[in-house]
Design an enzyme around this catalytic site. Structure first.
Site, PDB file in Angstrom:
ATOM      1  CG  LEU A  78      24.498 -45.443 -17.615  1.00 27.00           C
ATOM      2  CD1 LEU A  78      26.213 -46.879 -16.888  1.00 27.00           C
ATOM      3  CD2 LEU A  78      25.032 -44.332 -16.623  1.00 27.00           C
ATOM      4  CG  ASP A  79      27.596 -40.312 -21.281  1.00 30.48           C
ATOM      5  OD1 ASP A  79      26.458 -39.803 -21.627  1.00 30.48           O
ATOM      6  OD2 ASP A  79      28.348 -39.533 -21.170  1.00 30.48           O
ATOM      7  CE  LYS A  80      31.927 -46.896 -27.960  1.00 26.79           C
ATOM      8  NZ  LYS A  80      32.356 -46.977 -29.062  1.00 26.79           N
ATOM      9  NE  ARG A 129      31.778 -37.142 -21.057  1.00 25.72           N
ATOM     10  CZ  ARG A 129      31.520 -37.513 -21.801  1.00 25.72           C
ATOM     11  NH1 ARG A 129      30.527 -38.441 -22.744  1.00 25.72           N
ATOM     12  NH2 ARG A 129      33.421 -37.579 -22.905  1.00 25.72           N
TER      13      ARG A 129
END
Length: 344
Positions: free
Chosen positions: A168-170, A273
């Protein structure tokens, strides 16, 4: 957190794990070198030397290990090796002179108080908070989920990448599965590759939703040719990229925002996103893709709330749900947004 278990056919895979993207090079650090001897296990019989090393010495990138082979720091059954492509046999012995790097130094445990929402002898399910980087990388050699996992379970040092099979993205919160054993890792990677692991997200986009309340976005994603720090929807005839599909369901509206339920069919970098931005609804708080900054939210409004898959060893179907974190739920409450999520 809600967990469901139901019966399903057994799914066991021994397909090799594909190496994750790693840094191309690292500077040597002024610390003592390590001499290490490893034996080639049966499941790596017939694989390339650099591939085997990347599996058996996971704290170093595959590219860096190739440099070590070229520099004469690897011996096969006592003979100096110079070809990364050399095919190995089960029970071959490799002697390595390891030169520590910033990357390898970061492959250590750091206690973060991680509490799995599910665990058994084969895997963990983790609810990752926003702001936590998943894997060490330049600029984030410590304080990552990998460091926390190694502190929670030192045995994960024996599994490539400490058992991390997806990311997962930060600044994305939510559910991730982590393998505790190599067979479990192989099975989970296989599930991802054949798209039998289901990942669902809640996202809050900018503006009033336009178009149908349900749609499936089929738009390839690649590196943005105008900004190499971003991804973008691309034309595969002109720009390298990969196909990507996201199903999007409108759940609720506010005067300047839309709450959506996103179902991933592929797992491209920044997929939700990018697809939301391409529709004219960049995620609130996502400054990379021009989403507006929102009071009380210091990151993109994206939460991996549902995860389901067949257990890689037992075949039991597992499903997990994660409540929205406070920053996300407080934002929805402030706007009076209520919703019901469809069962898929």
């Amino acid at each position: 957190m809600t967990t469901f278990v139901e019966q399903a056919p057994t799914i066991i895979s021994t397909d090799p794990l594909q190496a994750a993207d790693q840094e191309d090079s690292d500077e040597l650090m002024a610390v003592s070198n390590e001499l290490r001897t490893v034996s080639v296990p049966m499941h790596l019989h017939g694989h390339r030397l650099d591939k085997v090393l990347s599996e058996l010495v996971p704290e170093f990138s595959r590219n860096y290990l190739q440099h070590m082979i070229d520099a004469g720091f690897v011996r096969l059954n006592g003979v100096l090796m110079a070809k990364p492509a050399r095919k190995l046999k089960a029970a071959d012995t490799l002697d390595l002179e390891l030169h520590p790097t910033a990357q390898s130094q970061a492959f250590v445990g750091q206690d973060m108080g991680l509490l799995p929402v599910y665990q058994d002898e084969h895997l963990y399910v983790i609810d990752k908070p926003a702001g936590l980087v998943v894997h060490p990388a330049p600029g984030n050699w410590s304080g990552t989920l990998l460091n926390g996992l190694l502190a929670m379970d030192p045995g994960l040092s024996l599994v490539p990448r400490a058992g991390i099979v997806h990311r997962l993205d930060k600044d994305t919160s939510g559910l991730m599965v982590v393998a505790r054993t190599r067979p479990a890792m192989d099975g989970l990677v296989q599930a991802i590759s054949v798209r039998s692991m289901h990942r669902q997200y809640l996202a809050l986009g900018k503006g009033v939703w336009q178009g149908a309340d349900q749609l499936s976005v089929h738009a390839p994603i690649g590196r943005d040719p105008r900004n190499r720090l971003r991804m973008a929807v691309v034309n595969l005839d002109k720009v390298p990229g990969k196909t990507a599909q996201t199903d999007i369901y409108l759940l609720a509206q506010a005067p300047n925002a839309c709450l959506v339920h996103c179902v991933l069919h592929t797992g491209r970098t920044h997929q939700i996103r990018v697809h939301m931005a391409s529709l004219g609804h960049p995620l609130l708080g996502d400054t990379v893709y021009a989403g507006p900054v929102v009071a009380g939210l210091s990151r993109q409004a994206l939460h991996a709330f549902r995860l389901s898959f067949a257990h890689p060893i037992t075949g039991l179907r597992l499903a997990f749900e994660s409540a929205l974190p406070p920053d996300f739920s407080d934002l929805l409450a402030g706007w009076g947004l209520r919703y019901n999520i469809p069962t898929l």
